[in-house]
Enzyme design. Structure first.
Site, PDB file in Angstrom:
ATOM      1  CD  GLU A 236      57.675   3.567  51.982  1.00 16.03           C
ATOM      2  OE1 GLU A 236      57.729   2.656  52.810  1.00 16.03           O
ATOM      3  OE2 GLU A 236      57.038   4.622  52.183  1.00 16.03           O
ATOM      4  N   PRO A 237      58.207   4.913  45.962  1.00 20.55           N
ATOM      5  CG  PRO A 237      59.240   4.438  43.919  1.00 20.55           C
ATOM      6  CD  PRO A 237      59.404   4.257  45.402  1.00 20.55           C
ATOM      7  N   GLY A 238      55.073   5.618  44.410  1.00 17.70           N
ATOM      8  CA  GLY A 238      53.803   5.039  43.976  1.00 17.70           C
ATOM      9  C   GLY A 238      53.362   5.697  42.675  1.00 17.70           C
TER      10      GLY A 238
ATOM     11  CB  CYS B  88      22.813  12.103  41.294  1.00 19.83           C
ATOM     12  SG  CYS B  88      22.055  10.959  40.148  1.00 19.83           S
ATOM     13  CD  GLU B  89      26.986  14.092  44.846  1.00 25.94           C
ATOM     14  OE1 GLU B  89      27.258  15.218  45.310  1.00 25.94           O
ATOM     15  OE2 GLU B  89      26.356  13.219  45.471  1.00 25.94           O
TER      16      GLU B  89
END
Ligand SMILES: *Cc1c(COP(=O)(O)O)cnc(C)c1O
Length: 468
Positions: free
Chosen positions: A327-329, A398-399
């Protein structure tokens, strides 16, 4: 000087399109590209204006036309990766299946490509199942995952008749049996096993270790208990086992070890219950190149390790060769995608650092904050220029932690430049948020000099459309 036209050295052998990006270009740094070639889509080049070109499209023109931030996917790379899996994950006399793990990047256009290339699809929620079915993916080619599928999600999957439910817990098994009885269905299932393997990757993307929320533990006997319960449950049909040990894995020996443990377990099941497991799904997880130092294994090497080790281990136990699935993503979509941003501000703090702020950030790429993921970056409109400045690329949120690339080496940057982060095709857009009410970016697919929008940019109106 005499030039002998007939005696020029032969040009290098043409790269077969259906080889993986990593296989064809491993370790090669071509001077005319701003980063190592296997980080970029296979069609990447730099044109006479010094602009990055992907799929025959000038990326600076794409940014101007479609706006920024912009995700650009190269259709040739997507198809080449699918074909590489389909071509290499085979062996004489062995039944195999390649299942695209859709959570890495899912939309209808992507489902269509994997369908056309003959891949099956793994979904991890009712929402992903809905998108897959909307795209016309055949239900029997769909696998449903998840450690806490809701009753509604399971009902949806059973109603649609998905190919396999990957059952993750005793509670889920009870629920599936109840829903199946109500609908007089008999879903085919795989049991998700946690083999107790810790691959070397970020802890947030390790999934096969004993201390995991996923699956039935092998070491503590839970997996055997689950098998016995399933075999006694007439409402479901057990087809085999599934194990996914993690993601962005470079060292294939973790797969070999996991397969050995699972096949030992398959033999134990046979000896104890007489049930011979017909399917072994070894999950996904093959790593890709994000930065120059990365040296992932090729798809062919990965395929060989999976099939070879299943063969070896089953032979040792005198077991028949099961159907083998992967199941490669990430390795299908990761290097096919890039992100384009516009540089808005440049802040130089003497003797400390230069910040280059772009018009996106953690809302379109959370991975640097979530996993300490590292990316390369370059100026797409100066792709041929020498990298002479070191700067940190910040998002607009805003981080303070909203940093996309720390200490990037860049060509001399100016406000208005188009900045590119390559290898953003996996777990980028799908994790995008509306933080600070940032509209999510558009996604374009490029091929043969043409660009088409596959997901449109959100508008301000979209941002209030769910409010009542
Ligand atoms: C995420 C996931 C995959 C795909 O992993 P990649 O690292 O993207 O290849 C495959 N199977 C399962 C069950 C997953 O959760």
């Amino acid at each position: 000087m005499i030039i002998m036209h007939g005696l020029l050295p032969l040009p290098p052998a043409r790269v077969r399109l259906n080889r993986s990006v990593s296989e064809a270009f491993r370790g090669v740094t071509l001077v005319h590209l701003p980063v190592k070639k296997d980080i970029l889509p296979i069609t990447a080049e730099v044109n006479g204006r010094g602009h990055l070109v992907v799929g025959g499209c000038d990326t600076v023109e794409l940014a101007d036309k479609f706006g920024t931030p912009l995700f650009v996917y190269d259709e040739a790379t997507l198809r080449a990766q699918c074909q590489d899996y389909a071509d290499t994950f085979t062996a004489p006399g062995v039944d195999t299946e390649v299942i695209y793990a859709a959570k890495a990047f899912i939309c209808k256009a992507m489902c269509e490509i994997t369908m056309e290339e003959g891949l099956s699809l793994d979904v991890s929620s009712g929402g992903e199942l809905f998108v897959a079915r909307s795209a016309g993916v055949a239900p029997e080619k769909i696998y449903l995952h998840g450690n806490n599928k809701t009753p509604a999600e399971l009902e949806f999957a059973i109603r649609e008749g998905v190919g396999r439910l990957v059952v993750d817990s005793f509670n889920e098994l009870d629920l599936v049996a109840k829903l199946a009885a109500e609908r007089k269905a008999c879903p085919r299932i795989l049991l998700r096993i946690t083999p107790g393997i810790k691959p070397s990757t970020h802890s947030y993307i390790q999934t096969g270790q004993i201390d995991s929320k996923f699956g039935f533990g092998l070491a503590d006997g839970t997996a055997m208990e689950a098998i016995e319960r399933v075999l006694a449950t007439k409402e479901v049909e057990l087809m085999g086992l599934h194990a996914h040990i993690g993601s962005q894995i470079f060292k294939l020996h973790s797969y070999a070890k996991a397969i050995e443990l699972i096949v030992d377990f398959i033999a134990e099941i046979r000896d104890k219950t007489g049930f011979v497991c017909g399917e072994l799904n070894s999950g996904g997880g093959l790593g890709i190149s994000y930065e120059a130092a990365d040296e992932p294994s090729t798809i062919a090497e990965y395929a060989e390790v999976i099939i070879g080790n299943v063969r070896k281990a089953t032979a040792a136990h005198d077991l028949p060769m099961p159907k083998v699935m992967i199941e490669p993503g990430r390795s299908i979509v990761g290097n096919a995608g890039i992100t384009l941003y516009r540089v808005g501000t440049i802040k130089k703090i003497p003797r400390v650092r230069t910040y280059i702020s772009v018009d996106g950030g953690m809302s379109d790429n959370i991975r640097p904050m979530l996993y300490d993921a590292v990316y390369e970056a370059f100026i797409a409109n100066k792709a041929d220029r020498k990298k002479e400045v070191t700067a940190t690329i910040a998002g607009k949120h805003c981080e303070s932690g909203d940093i996309i690339v720390k200490d990037a080496k860049l060509a001399a940057v100016e406000v208005g430049d188009t900045l590119c982060t390559p290898a953003t095709g996996a777990y980028g857009y799908v994790m995008a948020s509306n933080y600070n009410k940032q509209p999510r970016p558009a996604v374009v697919m490029v091929a043969d000099g043409k660009a088409r929008i596959i997901i449109r940019r959100e508008t301000y109106e979209d941002l209030t459309r769910l409010e009542v």
